[in-house]
Design an enzyme around this catalytic site. Sequence first.
Site, PDB file in Angstrom:
ATOM      1  N   ASP A  29       0.862  -1.448   0.144  1.00 26.73           N
ATOM      2  CA  ASP A  29      -0.068   0.021  -0.142  1.00 26.73           C
ATOM      3  C   ASP A  29       0.954   1.120   0.121  1.00 26.73           C
ATOM      4  O   ASP A  29       1.931   1.159   0.343  1.00 26.73           O
ATOM      5  CB  ASP A  29      -0.918   0.049   1.340  1.00 26.73           C
ATOM      6  CG  ASP A  29      -2.024   0.988   1.281  1.00 26.73           C
ATOM      7  OD1 ASP A  29      -2.431   1.628   0.098  1.00 26.73           O
ATOM      8  OD2 ASP A  29      -2.427   1.585   2.081  1.00 26.73           O
ATOM      9  N   GLU A  31       0.854   5.735   0.553  1.00 24.00           N
ATOM     10  CA  GLU A  31       0.315   6.890   1.208  1.00 24.00           C
ATOM     11  C   GLU A  31       1.053   8.154   0.509  1.00 24.00           C
ATOM     12  O   GLU A  31       2.247   8.043   0.572  1.00 24.00           O
ATOM     13  CB  GLU A  31       0.355   7.111   2.707  1.00 24.00           C
ATOM     14  CG  GLU A  31      -0.163   5.934   3.549  1.00 24.00           C
ATOM     15  CD  GLU A  31      -1.614   5.691   3.339  1.00 24.00           C
ATOM     16  OE1 GLU A  31      -2.374   6.587   2.886  1.00 24.00           O
ATOM     17  OE2 GLU A  31      -2.045   4.612   3.939  1.00 24.00           O
ATOM     18  N   ASP A  86      -2.177   3.666  -6.622  1.00 22.32           N
ATOM     19  CA  ASP A  86      -0.805   3.191  -6.278  1.00 22.32           C
ATOM     20  C   ASP A  86      -0.015   2.729  -7.581  1.00 22.32           C
ATOM     21  O   ASP A  86       1.181   2.918  -7.616  1.00 22.32           O
ATOM     22  CB  ASP A  86      -0.931   1.753  -5.325  1.00 22.32           C
ATOM     23  CG  ASP A  86      -1.756   2.011  -4.103  1.00 22.32           C
ATOM     24  OD1 ASP A  86      -1.087   2.729  -3.275  1.00 22.32           O
ATOM     25  OD2 ASP A  86      -3.041   1.410  -3.851  1.00 22.32           O
ATOM     26  N   TYR A 152      -2.555   3.645  11.433  1.00 24.54           N
ATOM     27  CA  TYR A 152      -3.385   3.522  10.447  1.00 24.54           C
ATOM     28  C   TYR A 152      -2.687   3.018   9.086  1.00 24.54           C
ATOM     29  O   TYR A 152      -3.365   1.905   8.545  1.00 24.54           O
ATOM     30  CB  TYR A 152      -3.772   5.089   9.988  1.00 24.54           C
ATOM     31  CG  TYR A 152      -4.560   5.407   8.944  1.00 24.54           C
ATOM     32  CD1 TYR A 152      -5.770   5.039   8.813  1.00 24.54           C
ATOM     33  CD2 TYR A 152      -3.937   5.347   7.519  1.00 24.54           C
ATOM     34  CE1 TYR A 152      -6.568   5.167   7.426  1.00 24.54           C
ATOM     35  CE2 TYR A 152      -4.654   5.777   6.541  1.00 24.54           C
ATOM     36  CZ  TYR A 152      -5.954   5.454   6.570  1.00 24.54           C
ATOM     37  OH  TYR A 152      -6.662   5.473   5.294  1.00 24.54           O
ATOM     38  N   ASP A 156      -3.496  -1.005   7.069  1.00 23.61           N
ATOM     39  CA  ASP A 156      -4.067  -1.327   5.750  1.00 23.61           C
ATOM     40  C   ASP A 156      -3.208  -2.524   5.223  1.00 23.61           C
ATOM     41  O   ASP A 156      -3.892  -3.231   4.354  1.00 23.61           O
ATOM     42  CB  ASP A 156      -3.521  -0.061   4.888  1.00 23.61           C
ATOM     43  CG  ASP A 156      -4.622   1.107   5.152  1.00 23.61           C
ATOM     44  OD1 ASP A 156      -5.557   0.753   5.722  1.00 23.61           O
ATOM     45  OD2 ASP A 156      -4.285   2.265   4.414  1.00 23.61           O
TER      46      ASP A 156
END
Length: 370
Positions: A29, A31, A86, A152, A156
């Site tokens: 993942d 961010e 992504d 957080y 994920d």
Amino acid sequence: MLSFEYISDPESLTKLVAQYQQSDLLVLDTEFVRTRTYYAKLGLIQAYDGKTLALIDPVALPDLSEFWTLLSDTKITKLVHSCSEDLEVFARYGQCQPSPLFDSQIAATLSGLGHGLGYAKLVNTFLEIEIDKGESRTDWMKRPLSDAQLQYAANDVYYLYKLYPQLVEKINQANRMEWLLEEGERMTEGRLTPPNEELAYLKIKNAFQLFPQQLAYLKVLATWRLKKALKKDSALGFIVKDHALIALAKKQPKTVVELNQLNDLTEHEKRFHGKDIIKVLQTADLDNLPEAVDVIALKNGYKSSFKEVKNILTLLSEEHEVAVEFIGSKRLIHEFLLWLHHKQPEDKPLLLKGWRGDIVKDALAGINFS
């Protein structure tokens, strides 16, 4: 509280990559932040192989070339959720794409669980856990990242790893693993190809309103804007907005004075780009005009043909228990009708390729639109 390794130095990254190279599965993942930029600003990469959950800091580690090699390692399945953005990040920063790719959102769709399920919904459905999404709009470029941000981010990939066996079971029960991997290949196609500057004008809203001579002006304006946006890493709309380019192509001001009289441009656009725009307009090739933009949606019979295709796909979606939006979205139906209209049999649309083609090609064989 989940435990994780925060990777911010080359030695730790090298050790991590060596471990991940031995894995069969890697959950990924990212961010990022994107406000006024053309490209997303990568703030964090999350990865988990079931043993080590790592939060990799691309701000502290600008050279992630070791890590990027994992994405193209075909021995490792890359597990992501709703990964379109992504993939854009991987292309920009790693000049690579993940293969093979297992998108959990698509797996849910192909398993008949529903179309476009969000990550939190998927976790709740399978694991009966409520995910806190409170940090989803946070600033991932600031340092240090807070404990809440880090937890957080770790969640994920941690819960996605937990979901994987159940998703694999579901997709295998539906006998659609090949479909899923095919979708992964399709999603990554063309991601490493830079934007075509010469065709940028075709992506401008309402370009179809222009005559060929006006399109010649729009073409040079759109090319200029894209080049400037790429150079400055600025969103296109923060250079000059689409409607302003259309107005410029229609009115073709010859001087800055004439340009300043146009209400379609902001004062900022006039002040910072006025002189450049006048110079760009003068480069339009009026001896080799672009073809008029063919808007088939305005042609007679389009709406009825679209409806006919949609009805057929709806019946097929019920038969195969796959959301109609996934088999044939509005864009895919339009692409199919465009193909029919221009009669280019060698260049099949996506609707007639792969697993979609296996499902729909016979049912759509009788559709006529010209």
